[in-house]
Design a protein around this motif. Structure first.
Motif: not given
Length: 220
Positions: A168-179
């Motif tokens: 899931d791309r949205a969840l991935r972006e949320l987890r990688l918010g600092s990068t």
């Protein structure tokens, strides 16, 4: 009257079962049950699962071969377009089976039916100015890119048409918010897989031309 069991029938049955059970669930016992025979009957034809996978990959290639030959017969086609179209044929062939790329990669063909297709592939490149070695290396590079890409996309869709929630791309972006760059890269990695394959394929073919075709401009 009992069905005559031979290697072709076992491989065909295994390929049909593959979409239902995946590579992990595909066993000689499961295939024997589908054929309504005892498992030992299959060991006359395949000593182990690896031998079965080799035959399955060979059959997959046989089924791709007519479309690959049709590409070779296309009038006026450039070697670059020939490579790209052939790679698309191989990709479609592997995507036609659940875990198809895992079955196809790392296996050994069980006969020489692939020889004519490979000869055409090499002949087109040699006619375009490649050495025989360069043509072989170029095709090997395109082929390994194609298999690797399909292995990755079949991990996104482990069951055809069903996307793994882990991608899931949205969840991935949320987890990688600092990068943020790594976060946004997910759209390229796991978004439009058809477009991603074509973009990467064009880059690979351009690299083949730049590094393996004698006389190509290699300035960086």
């Amino acid at each position: 009257m009992a069905t005559r069991i031979d290697r072709a029938l076992v491989a065909d049955t295994a390929l049909r079962l593959l979409n239902d059970v995946g590579l992990e669930g595909l066993t000689l016992r499961r295939i024997a049950k589908e054929l309504n025979v005892q498992a030992p009957a299959l060991y006359w034809h395949f000593k182990n699962k690896q031998e079965l996978l080799d035959e399955m990959a060979t059959e997959m290639f046989r089924r791709m071969a007519p479309d690959m030959a049709a590409v070779a017969d296309t009038a006026g086609i450039s070697w670059q377009e020939y490579m790209r179209r052939t790679a698309h044929v191989v990709r479609r062939g592997m995507l036609g089976y659940r875990d198809g790329a895992k079955v196809f990669s790392g296996t050994r063909f069980t006969d020489t039916s692939y020889g004519g297709v490979v000869e055409d592939m090499l002949r087109v490149c040699v006619a375009a100015g490649f050495t025989a070695r360069g043509a072989a290396r170029g095709w090997f590079t395109v082929n390994t890119y194609t298999m690797g890409y399909v292995i990755e996309e079949q991990s996104v869709y482990p069951v055809p048409g069903e996307r793994d929630p882990a991608y899931d791309r949205a969840l991935r972006e949320l987890r990688l918010g600092s990068t943020p760059l790594a976060a946004r890269a997910g759209d390229e990695f796991f978004g439009d897989l058809d477009a991603g394959f074509e973009d990467g394929l064009r880059a690979v073919v351009a690299g083949v031309e730049a590094t393996l075709l004698p006389g190509a401009d290699r300035r960086q």
